[in-house]
Design a protein around this motif. Structure first.
Motif, PDB file in Angstrom:
ATOM      1  N   GLN A   1     -43.746 -41.341  19.002  1.00 10.31           N
ATOM      2  CA  GLN A   1     -44.986 -41.227  19.354  1.00 10.31           C
ATOM      3  C   GLN A   1     -45.965 -42.209  18.612  1.00 10.31           C
ATOM      4  OE1 GLN A   1     -45.643 -39.373  21.693  1.00 10.31           O
ATOM      5  NE2 GLN A   1     -44.655 -37.269  21.771  1.00 10.31           N
TER       6      GLN A   1
ATOM      7  N   ARG B   1     -47.963 -41.792  27.643  1.00 12.64           N
ATOM      8  CA  ARG B   1     -48.571 -41.204  26.535  1.00 12.64           C
ATOM      9  C   ARG B   1     -50.039 -41.247  26.457  1.00 12.64           C
ATOM     10  NH1 ARG B   1     -44.038 -39.499  26.534  1.00 12.64           N
ATOM     11  NH2 ARG B   1     -42.587 -39.401  24.898  1.00 12.64           N
ATOM     12  N   TYR B   2     -50.698 -40.729  25.313  1.00  8.51           N
ATOM     13  CA  TYR B   2     -52.090 -40.881  25.248  1.00  8.51           C
ATOM     14  C   TYR B   2     -52.457 -41.051  24.021  1.00  8.51           C
ATOM     15  CZ  TYR B   2     -56.882 -38.547  25.243  1.00  8.51           C
ATOM     16  OH  TYR B   2     -58.178 -38.217  25.052  1.00  8.51           O
TER      17      TYR B   2
ATOM     18  N   TYR C   1     -58.537 -35.293  17.291  1.00  2.36           N
ATOM     19  CA  TYR C   1     -57.703 -36.226  16.917  1.00  2.36           C
ATOM     20  C   TYR C   1     -58.243 -36.996  15.546  1.00  2.36           C
ATOM     21  CZ  TYR C   1     -55.690 -35.249  21.627  1.00  2.36           C
ATOM     22  OH  TYR C   1     -55.409 -34.693  22.763  1.00  2.36           O
TER      23      TYR C   1
ATOM     24  N   LEU D   1     -55.282 -41.902  12.955  1.00  2.00           N
ATOM     25  CA  LEU D   1     -54.513 -42.226  14.127  1.00  2.00           C
ATOM     26  C   LEU D   1     -53.701 -43.526  13.836  1.00  2.00           C
ATOM     27  CD1 LEU D   1     -57.229 -42.236  16.897  1.00  2.00           C
ATOM     28  CD2 LEU D   1     -55.229 -40.463  16.326  1.00  2.00           C
TER      29      LEU D   1
ATOM     30  N   LYS E   1     -50.740 -43.869  16.185  1.00  2.00           N
ATOM     31  CA  LYS E   1     -50.051 -42.492  16.845  1.00  2.00           C
ATOM     32  C   LYS E   1     -50.310 -42.389  18.090  1.00  2.00           C
ATOM     33  CE  LYS E   1     -50.860 -39.857  12.608  1.00  2.00           C
ATOM     34  NZ  LYS E   1     -51.756 -38.581  12.071  1.00  2.00           N
TER      35      LYS E   1
ATOM     36  N   PHE F   1     -49.981 -39.602  21.588  1.00  2.00           N
ATOM     37  CA  PHE F   1     -49.705 -38.104  21.825  1.00  2.00           C
ATOM     38  C   PHE F   1     -49.156 -37.837  23.348  1.00  2.00           C
ATOM     39  CE2 PHE F   1     -52.970 -38.854  18.532  1.00  2.00           C
ATOM     40  CZ  PHE F   1     -52.659 -37.658  17.643  1.00  2.00           C
TER      41      PHE F   1
ATOM     42  N   THR G   1     -61.606 -30.811  22.828  1.00  2.00           N
ATOM     43  CA  THR G   1     -61.590 -32.413  22.589  1.00  2.00           C
ATOM     44  C   THR G   1     -62.793 -33.062  22.747  1.00  2.00           C
ATOM     45  OG1 THR G   1     -60.722 -32.674  24.897  1.00  2.00           O
ATOM     46  CG2 THR G   1     -59.021 -32.395  23.140  1.00  2.00           C
TER      47      THR G   1
ATOM     48  N   TYR H   1     -52.417 -28.299  27.777  1.00  3.86           N
ATOM     49  CA  TYR H   1     -51.235 -28.531  28.060  1.00  3.86           C
ATOM     50  C   TYR H   1     -50.188 -27.789  28.818  1.00  3.86           C
ATOM     51  CZ  TYR H   1     -51.719 -32.643  24.707  1.00  3.86           C
ATOM     52  OH  TYR H   1     -52.041 -33.553  24.201  1.00  3.86           O
TER      53      TYR H   1
END
Length: 475
Positions: A109, A131-132, A161, A167, A216, A218, A253, A292
């Motif tokens: 990741q 990915r995010y 986050y 990050l 990173k 996610f 978020t 999710y």
């Protein structure tokens, strides 16, 4: 004997090629002024290296001739941190050619990118890998990841986050003597001495020049649900935040707040982005839930929390985005408030961080104080309520008066606002950095001991004060 300017330019051309050494006045001009047009300087040249080794050779040549260096990314900073001074004895190093993805490790990741990569391009690279990457700013189409790290940028997803610092797992940095510090490890645990990475994040290029980073990634959320909610006052906005944190936890978020004057300015300059809620409302809050599990689960969660908020009275109206286009419009509203401010003229900006519980008191005290002292003043108050970061900006009574008001009142208004921030144990810079704008306030804010430690670190790593001098700390 030190080289003269022409000899230096010849040396730079030997390292990176003649076309990448910018000296012609018209071509050099964009590198000399910040995007707000508040800071302007001079430079021998703007240099555009293509790789880390070229950066290293440039820095070695500068160090040997005591030429100061100003790193520059997308030049979207708010505090003059990427603008040279007026001496003309500096060079600007622009990393916009260093914009490649070096590696993606979806199992770990992580994504390793060069510092000149545009933030939006990094987001798109993450999406292409399924990915995010969550860092999101209004300037994401032009700011770079190196600049984001140098100011420890925040944005709209800090609540879930964290800032750029949280990050980032590793850095590659060119030190003030030209040596390359390579710590591009995608490790989440590495307790081997001092955490050198964190020294450079938020240092605004004053300790070294970030050339690459491991960031990173996610998993991509299954669903995102966005709502625009009217609240009667700041205390109600905090109560609404508490309800969403209790009901949605890590699925919350985004939680952004906009005052009535912010929304009025937005409607004036961008009428297509006017709020769909009946108003005026003291504040409107933009809420995002990322899920999710499923679309249905996210929708039910949003509706359930809003229903309770409306019944309790902490919310007076709400609109849930029914499709992606409407959700995008809600976010465009928030992101265009600073653009509306720019259209309106200069304003006195405060990027402050406060304990969330203290925000209503801060707003009420500052609003009353400023409106009593400066009749007709406009308070353009908006920001990331979920992480305690307010953009508390002050504009003159009308757009025709903004320039004169900014010029004559900036220092005294900043002193008043910062004094209230200190009373409430806040910070005078949440995500914009210090740059040259806030250097004079740093001693009073951090205290002599903290400032002494920072100066000692600066002197140890950069004894000749060549890395972005005059930024962050005066030395």
């Amino acid at each position: 004997m030190s080289l003269n300017d022409q000899e230096l330019i010849a040396g730079f051309e030997k390292i990176i090629g003649k076309t990448q050494v910018i000296t012609a006045p018209d071509d050099l001009e964009p590198y000399l002024v910040d995007w707000r047009k508040r800071y302007r300087g001079q430079a021998i040249a703007a240099l555009r290296p293509g790789n880390t080794q070229e950066v290293s050779e440039i820095v070695k040549l500068c160090a040997a001739n005591l030429i100061a260096i100003v790193p520059q990314g997308g030049n979207t900073g708010m505090c003059g941190g990427a603008t040279p001074n007026s001496t003309g004895r500096q060079v600007v190093i622009s990393l916009n050619r260093m914009n490649q993805v070096r590696a993606i490790d979806t199992s770990n990741q992580t994504i390793t990118v060069e510092a000149g990569m545009i933030l939006q391009s990094l987001q798109e690279a993450a999406t292409a890998a399924d990915r995010y990457f969550p860092l999101s700013l209004g300037a994401e189409g032009s700011c770079t990841i190196g600049g984001n790290l140098s100011t420890n940028a925040g944005g709209t997803s800090v609540l879930r986050y964290g800032n750029a610092r949280e990050l980032c797992l590793g850095l590659e940095v060119v030190m003030p003597n030209g040596e390359i510090l390579n710590s591009l490890r995608g490790l989440r645990k590495d307790n081997t001495g001092y955490d050198l990475r964190d020294l450079f994040i938020g240092a605004e290029g004053s300790l070294g020049l970030i050339t690459a980073a491991v960031m990173k990634l996610f998993p991509r959320p299954v669903a995102n649900w966005t709502a625009l909610v009217a609240v009667p006052h700041a205390d109600a906005a905090v109560e609404l935040l508490n309800r969403f944190q209790a009901g949605a936890s890590a699925q919350l978020t985004g939680f952004e707040m906009m005052s009535d004057e912010s929304l009025a300015l937005l409607k004036h300059y961008y009428p297509a982005l006017a709020s769909p809620l009946s108003g005026p409302n003291a504040y409107e809050v933009l809420v995002e839930i990322s899920d999710y599990e499923s679309e249905e689960h996210a929708m039910q969660l949003m509706e359930s929390i809003l229903e309770g908020a409306l019944e309790s009275g902490c919310a007076s109206d709400a609109a849930i985005a029914s499709n992606l286009a409407q959700a995008r419009k809600f976010w465009d509203m928030r992101e265009h408030v600073p653009l509306a401010q720019a259209d309106d003229g200069p304003n006195i900006k405060h990027d402050v961080s406060l304990p969330i519980s203290a925000i209503p008191s801060f707003i009420a005290t500052c609003n009353d104080m400023l409106r009593a002292k400066y009749p007709g003043v406009r308070v353009i108050n908006y920001g990331h309520l979920g992480d305690g970061n307010l953009h508390y900006n002050i504009a003159g009574p009308s757009s025709a008066q903004t320039e004169e008001f900014f010029t004559s009142k900036s220092k005294e208004i900043q002193a008043l606002v910062y004094a209230e921030v200190e009373k409430l144990n806040g910070s005078i810079s949440a995500e914009h950095g210090v740059g040259q704008q806030k250097v004079a306030y740093l001693k009073g804010h951090r205290g002599e001991v903290a400032l002494g430690v920072m100066q000692a670190i600066k002197h140890a790593l950069d004894p000749h004060n060549l890395m972005n001098p005059g930024k962050v700390i005066a030395s």
